[in-house]
Design an enzyme around this catalytic site. Structure first.
Site, PDB file in Angstrom:
ATOM      1  N   LYS A   1       0.828  -1.205   0.000  1.00 47.28           N
ATOM      2  CA  LYS A   1       0.000   0.000   0.000  1.00 47.28           C
ATOM      3  C   LYS A   1       0.863   1.257   0.000  1.00 47.28           C
ATOM      4  O   LYS A   1       0.650   2.179  -0.805  1.00 47.28           O
ATOM      5  CB  LYS A   1      -0.928  -0.023   1.208  1.00 47.28           C
ATOM      6  CG  LYS A   1      -2.011   1.047   1.197  1.00 47.28           C
ATOM      7  CD  LYS A   1      -2.967   0.832   2.380  1.00 47.28           C
ATOM      8  CE  LYS A   1      -3.744  -0.451   2.223  1.00 47.28           C
ATOM      9  NZ  LYS A   1      -4.383  -0.894   3.456  1.00 47.28           N
TER      10      LYS A   1
ATOM     11  N   ARG B   1      -3.278  -1.338  -6.392  1.00 47.30           N
ATOM     12  CA  ARG B   1      -2.443  -2.538  -6.306  1.00 47.30           C
ATOM     13  C   ARG B   1      -2.761  -3.401  -7.511  1.00 47.30           C
ATOM     14  O   ARG B   1      -3.814  -3.236  -8.138  1.00 47.30           O
ATOM     15  CB  ARG B   1      -2.728  -3.318  -5.015  1.00 47.30           C
ATOM     16  CG  ARG B   1      -4.168  -3.774  -4.872  1.00 47.30           C
ATOM     17  CD  ARG B   1      -4.460  -4.290  -3.482  1.00 47.30           C
ATOM     18  NE  ARG B   1      -5.891  -4.564  -3.302  1.00 47.30           N
ATOM     19  CZ  ARG B   1      -6.477  -4.731  -2.137  1.00 47.30           C
ATOM     20  NH1 ARG B   1      -5.770  -4.659  -1.039  1.00 47.30           N
ATOM     21  NH2 ARG B   1      -7.765  -4.980  -2.052  1.00 47.30           N
TER      22      ARG B   1
ATOM     23  N   TYR C   1      13.593 -34.371 -15.772  1.00 46.22           N
ATOM     24  CA  TYR C   1      12.149 -34.454 -15.990  1.00 46.22           C
ATOM     25  C   TYR C   1      11.417 -34.632 -14.660  1.00 46.22           C
ATOM     26  O   TYR C   1      12.006 -35.025 -13.650  1.00 46.22           O
ATOM     27  CB  TYR C   1      11.792 -35.596 -16.950  1.00 46.22           C
ATOM     28  CG  TYR C   1      12.009 -36.992 -16.392  1.00 46.22           C
ATOM     29  CD1 TYR C   1      11.034 -37.640 -15.640  1.00 46.22           C
ATOM     30  CD2 TYR C   1      13.218 -37.664 -16.630  1.00 46.22           C
ATOM     31  CE1 TYR C   1      11.242 -38.921 -15.124  1.00 46.22           C
ATOM     32  CE2 TYR C   1      13.431 -38.941 -16.129  1.00 46.22           C
ATOM     33  CZ  TYR C   1      12.446 -39.561 -15.381  1.00 46.22           C
ATOM     34  OH  TYR C   1      12.652 -40.816 -14.867  1.00 46.22           O
TER      35      TYR C   1
ATOM     36  N   GLY D   1      -8.349  -7.149   4.443  1.00 44.78           N
ATOM     37  CA  GLY D   1      -9.173  -7.229   5.634  1.00 44.78           C
ATOM     38  C   GLY D   1      -8.572  -8.004   6.787  1.00 44.78           C
ATOM     39  O   GLY D   1      -9.199  -8.137   7.840  1.00 44.78           O
TER      40      GLY D   1
ATOM     41  N   MET E   1      -5.709  -7.362   8.498  1.00 44.71           N
ATOM     42  CA  MET E   1      -5.065  -6.543   9.523  1.00 44.71           C
ATOM     43  C   MET E   1      -5.887  -5.275   9.741  1.00 44.71           C
ATOM     44  O   MET E   1      -6.927  -5.090   9.126  1.00 44.71           O
ATOM     45  CB  MET E   1      -3.622  -6.244   9.129  1.00 44.71           C
ATOM     46  CG  MET E   1      -2.745  -7.483   9.165  1.00 44.71           C
ATOM     47  SD  MET E   1      -1.025  -7.117   8.783  1.00 44.71           S
ATOM     48  CE  MET E   1      -1.137  -6.569   7.092  1.00 44.71           C
TER      49      MET E   1
ATOM     50  N   CYS F   1       9.378 -39.043  -9.643  1.00 40.37           N
ATOM     51  CA  CYS F   1       8.095 -39.659  -9.989  1.00 40.37           C
ATOM     52  C   CYS F   1       7.124 -39.716  -8.818  1.00 40.37           C
ATOM     53  O   CYS F   1       6.084 -40.352  -8.904  1.00 40.37           O
ATOM     54  CB  CYS F   1       8.293 -41.052 -10.570  1.00 40.37           C
ATOM     55  SG  CYS F   1       9.169 -42.186  -9.474  1.00 40.37           S
TER      56      CYS F   1
ATOM     57  N   ARG G   1      -3.528   2.921   8.543  1.00 34.03           N
ATOM     58  CA  ARG G   1      -3.884   1.708   7.812  1.00 34.03           C
ATOM     59  C   ARG G   1      -2.677   0.782   7.691  1.00 34.03           C
ATOM     60  O   ARG G   1      -1.543   1.223   7.552  1.00 34.03           O
ATOM     61  CB  ARG G   1      -4.392   2.049   6.405  1.00 34.03           C
ATOM     62  CG  ARG G   1      -5.517   3.065   6.390  1.00 34.03           C
ATOM     63  CD  ARG G   1      -5.915   3.437   4.969  1.00 34.03           C
ATOM     64  NE  ARG G   1      -6.671   2.379   4.335  1.00 34.03           N
ATOM     65  CZ  ARG G   1      -6.957   2.363   3.027  1.00 34.03           C
ATOM     66  NH1 ARG G   1      -6.505   3.323   2.242  1.00 34.03           N
ATOM     67  NH2 ARG G   1      -7.667   1.379   2.515  1.00 34.03           N
TER      68      ARG G   1
ATOM     69  N   SER H   1      15.495 -42.106 -10.519  1.00 35.58           N
ATOM     70  CA  SER H   1      14.181 -41.466 -10.403  1.00 35.58           C
ATOM     71  C   SER H   1      13.885 -41.334  -8.918  1.00 35.58           C
ATOM     72  O   SER H   1      13.882 -42.331  -8.198  1.00 35.58           O
ATOM     73  CB  SER H   1      13.095 -42.293 -11.089  1.00 35.58           C
ATOM     74  OG  SER H   1      11.848 -41.635 -10.993  1.00 35.58           O
TER      75      SER H   1
ATOM     76  N   HIS I   1     -15.575  -7.883   0.879  1.00 35.45           N
ATOM     77  CA  HIS I   1     -14.599  -8.743   1.545  1.00 35.45           C
ATOM     78  C   HIS I   1     -14.699 -10.172   1.036  1.00 35.45           C
ATOM     79  O   HIS I   1     -13.690 -10.813   0.694  1.00 35.45           O
ATOM     80  CB  HIS I   1     -14.826  -8.699   3.061  1.00 35.45           C
ATOM     81  CG  HIS I   1     -13.960  -9.654   3.828  1.00 35.45           C
ATOM     82  ND1 HIS I   1     -14.359 -10.931   4.140  1.00 35.45           N
ATOM     83  CD2 HIS I   1     -12.711  -9.530   4.330  1.00 35.45           C
ATOM     84  CE1 HIS I   1     -13.402 -11.543   4.798  1.00 35.45           C
ATOM     85  NE2 HIS I   1     -12.393 -10.714   4.933  1.00 35.45           N
TER      86      HIS I   1
END
Length: 906
Positions: free
Chosen positions: A30, A343, A878, A108, A110, A858, A99, A790, A459
């Site tokens: 913020k 934001r 992989y 919402g 905090m 895997c 704030r 693997s 909210h």
């Protein structure tokens, strides 16, 4: 003993003119964005930000940094000079908001306090300054209410009850109908509540108000709901929050004032347009709390065209500047527009994919950046089923489609019940008039959220979108009675707690009963049954298609599937699998073949054993022929038999009962008695750590060689049919290189025999599964006999932690997650510090011995987004996962490549 000295902390307070959007670690999201808007010349009320570093010192020591008060005073003095008024002075008071503002958005969770600086004296000055007595007393009652609840810990319901009583006395339904005299009485009532519940008077000193509010915001970082939200969203607990002190602007000054929330694009769909909510004569909390129903943002054009046009211009500026969907809070004070926050906005999964491709088309971002704008978790959401629109079901209401999905469950009317029923295995829908931060537990537990008030910026909507939870808001025709635990729908039908309802977060529709579901269009696309076109679903599919294409071009990790039969293999191939990373051969022996394996394990003589193996060989060969055919040209890693032994033996209790009954009836039971004796002989207290894997292959002669022969003969048959089989044989549960060497020698001999018999040259790679700590620690030795590793991270997690997964997840994992010992289950996301360290160590040691060693994973971690990034980092070749997780793994492998090599792509 040396003195404990407070750590040196640099600058603790920044004016909005000093920061920028890149300082989120220090100024929180913020504060950084308020500074950025100030830098852009947008109308931001003056103010300053207290850094996260100040918060961390306070949380660590329990005391604010010694320099903080002086720095705040200096910035407050500068703010007072700029505004031409002093905080809380009686005749012309400056009022401020305090704030929270962490690095990551926690809507919402905090604390915030507005109208700081009002007192019994300054309220009169505010009334004179504004020329509106009602406004001044309304602002004062809001301060006492928010301060009492947030700072002094007074039960917020007490204030709400007093407010409702005031409206009843006046015979009105909304608080805007209360007049100045009514609000004066309400202020008196509120102060009495504070005195009684907090044991002190509401503070009249404006600086004391501000200082206590700052501490309260710091403390709210460790509030229960904030900690729960961080665990849910995997936000680190050590970041702390910044505190923003901002001069107040007022949206509750009459019809030419108001407050709203706007999005530069629809956060539910991603479509461009005018999206948001506006509320005349209101302060910001009225919008996000959903306590008064807003009007669509588009209506602001007819209410205040000048402010509307200016807002549209600012929204375009912000989206082009941030190159993303922006979420904006604004207030209009008597025709003057003020920006209170921006934001990068939370969005639904579908919107995320659409917006990412739209921004590429607009030239604002490139393909690599587009990959960073979406996540595997969002793609997984898009693959969930949706409601069947052709089903004959009773629609009873419609609200705002706030967060998509198809949710079915029993209606519950409070958070406690949602959690309780969910823990008992029930699926629930949390139904509220509107949600507030105290409902977070229930929102997490529920399948979906339904509210009768609020809009896309309430909210419920914002939090649900952030969690990927289905949500329908503002279904006004539904009358929710939380005290009587019921909901009345149009026509008078009453939904009692426990009745099943269905909510569609994509359309906003609410249904009675359970609505059947159908596959999502994204799954149909991957299955090859849907192509991009013109309608909304096709537009989403097109966006997913493009993003997955970006990922495939950029990723280094290949993606294979865990599949045990041709049907699963073909599905995996349609989903984009580049081979099979794990074929579990024990799954081929369940059902009708179980008796053959049972006979093999319990055989007393070599002849009996050979007979069982002879019967199993053609069945196994047929399995592998079909598998190689389905995955022609792609690698297929086949794990030799690896069940805990008890899975192939009769249940010891059932067998004992059968023998006892036969004896009591004097019936023949020689076979059962022989079987029971054998089961007793082979019974294990802990089968998962017993006779399984390579141990079983070494103890039961011929078992592994039969499987190797079946693989080799199947490969030879496919080659003769002009196929391209690429088999890899994996030896399970190896703990020492000697085990692997013995099995490998036998396998090499069998393969040579098949090559000689068929005249076919076979290239069958032989490797092992690393799933024991000792195997990881001796990987350098094991690599001498293995062509590939693997990592079986399911078993490796069990053996590293000493957990039996089937037991611990039900017994104590919930408590560990709640206490923060786990941020997430180690079976869901790889434990990097423990299990991950062994994977990294083994990979490095294995390649030091054999540089061309192929490395894969895997376990189910192969399809987990966060784990895929780890496997990329440690250099695996992989990952392998279940077919439906393949698209997620492909996407995350691409994102991992971009993140680690971003400078090369940008």
């Amino acid at each position: 003993m040396s003195e404990n000295k407070e750590p040196h902390v640099a600058k603790l307070v920044y004016d909005f003119t000093e920061g920028n959007k890149d300082l989120k670690d220090l100024l929180g999201g913020k504060g950084a964005n308020l500074a950025e808007m100030t830098n852009l010349g947008l109308p931001v009320p003056p103010g300053f930000t207290i850094t996260t570093e100040a918060c961390k010192v306070y949380l660590d020591s329990g005391e604010e940094p010694a320099a903080l008060r002086d720095e705040v005073s200096a910035h407050l003095d500068a703010l007072e000079q700029r505004m031409g008024k002093k905080l809380g002075q009686p005749d012309n008071p400056l009022l401020v908001s305090v704030r929270s503002g962490a690095k990551f958005s926690m809507p919402g969770m905090m604390d915030t306090v507005l109208n700081i600086g009002l007192s019994d004296k300054s309220v009169k000055g505010l009334a004179d300054q504004a020329g509106d007595e009602r406004f001044a007393w309304d602002s004062y009652r809001r301060l006492i209410q928010m301060f009492g609840k947030t700072v002094l810990g007074v039960d917020g319901d007490l204030f709400e009850e007093a407010l409702e009583k005031a409206k009843e006395v006046k015979n009105v339904t909304v608080d805007t109908d209360l007049e100045a005299a009514d609000l004066k009485k309400l202020v008196t009532a509120f102060k009495k509540i504070v005195k009684k519940e907090a044991g002190r008077d509401f503070p009249q000193d404006p600086r004391e108000q501000m200082d206590l509010a700052i501490k309260a915001v710091f403390d709210s970082w460790n509030g229960d709901r904030a900690k729960l939200y961080r665990r849910q969203e995997r936000i680190p607990h050590d970041l702390g929050t910044a505190v923003n002190v901002c001069s107040m602007v007022f949206g509750n000054l009459g019809p030419d004032s108001g407050t709203g929330v706007a999005f530069t694009r629809d956060p539910a769909s991603g479509h461009q347009g005018v999206y948001g909510d506006y509320l005349q004569n209101a302060q910001g909390e009225d919008v996000v709390a959903g306590i008064r129903n807003t009007v669509p943002l588009a209506e602001l054009e007819s209410i205040d065209k000048k402010s509307y046009d200016q807002l549209m211009q600012i929204m375009e500026t912000l989206e082009n500047h941030y190159k993303d969907l922006c979420d904006i809070e604004f207030t209009i004070e008597r025709g003057q527009l003020w920006m209170l926050q921006t934001r990068v906005g939370k969005r639904t999964a579908g919107a995320a994919f659409r917006i990412a491709t739209q921004l590429v088309d607009q030239g604002l971002i490139d393909e690599a950046e587009a990959l960073q704008r979406v996540t595997g978790a969002q793609l997984a959401q898009l693959m969930f089923p949706r409601f069947d629109e052709d089903a004959k079901v009773a629609q009873v209401g419609r609200g705002i489609a706030a967060s998509p999905g198809a949710a079915v469950g029993k209606a519950v009317f409070d958070s406690y019940t949602a959690v309780k029923w969910s823990r008992s295995g029930e699926k629930v829908i949390l139904v509220r008039r509107e949600t507030n931060p105290d409902d977070l537990d229930g929102m997490i537990a529920a399948e979906g959220i339904l509210t009768s008030r609020g809009g896309k910026t309430s909210h419920a909507a914002v939090v649900a979108r952030g969690m990927g939870k289905t949500c329908v808001c503002g279904a006004e025709e539904l009358e929710v009675d939380t005290k009587r635990r019921r909901m009345t729908v149009p026509g008078g039908h009453v939904v009692e707690e426990g009745d099943v309802i269905s909510i569609d977060g994509s359309s906003g529709k609410v249904y009675l009963g359970e609505v059947p579901v159908v596959p999502s269009p994204v799954v149909e696309y991957f299955e090859g049954r849907m192509h991009a076109g013109a309608d909304d679903a096709d537009e989403l599919v097109e966006a997913v298609h493009r993003i997955i294409g970006y990922a495939d071009r950029m990723r280094r990790l290949r993606v294979r599937a865990n599949a045990d039969n041709a049907e699963d293999a073909l599905r995996a191939r349609r989903f984009g699998a580049q081979g099979i990373g794990l074929c579990r051969t024990e799954h081929m022996f369940l059902g009708d073949r179980r008796e053959l394996v049972e006979r093999l394990i319990l055989a007393d003589t070599e002849a009996e054993r050979e007979e069982s193996l002879k019967e199993l060989l053609p069945l196994q060969k047929a399995d592998f022929v079909e598998l190689f055919k389905a995955m022609d040209g792609l690698p297929v890693t086949i794990r030799l038999l690896d069940p805990p032994l008890h899975e192939f033996l009769p249940d010891i209790t059932e067998l004992s009962v059968r023998v006892a009954l036969a004896e009591s009836r004097q019936e023949s039971h020689e076979n059962d008695l022989r079987l029971l004796q054998a089961v007793h002989r082979l019974h294990e207290q802990n089968p998962m750590l017993g006779l399984r894997g390579v141990r079983l292959g070494l103890v039961i002669p011929g078992l592994f060689t039969m499987q190797v022969r079946a693989i080799a003969e199947a490969a030879a048959e496919r080659k003769a049919a002009k196929g391209d089989p690429r088999a890899e044989i994996m030896i399970p549960l190896v703990g020492t290189v000697q085990e692997l060497e013995i099995v490998r020698d036998e396998a090499d001999q069998v393969v040579a025999e098949v090559e000689a018999a068929t005249g076919t040259q076979l290239k069958l790679a032989i490797g092992t599964m690393i799933e024991l700590p000792r195997a990881a620690l001796t990987a350098g030795q094991i690599a001498e006999a293995a062509e590939f590793f693997s990592f079986g991270t399911n078993d490796l997690t069990q053996t590293v932690w000493g957990f039996s997964r089937d037991d611990v997840e039900a017994s104590f994992f919930t408590a560990y997650l709640e206490k923060g010992i786990f941020g997430v289950s180690p079976f869901e996301t790889i434990d990097k510090d423990g299990v991950g360290s062994l994977v990294s160590l083994a990979a490095k040691a294995g390649r030091e011995t054999r540089p061309d060693l192929k490395l894969g994973v895997c376990g189910e971690h192969g399809g987990d987004p966060e784990s895929v990034h780890f496997f990329h980092e440690v250099g695996l070749d992989y990952v392998s996962c279940s077919p439906f997780r393949i698209p997620v793994a492909r996407l995350e492998a691409g994102r991992a490549a971009v993140q680690s090599e971003g400078s090369d792509h940008r």
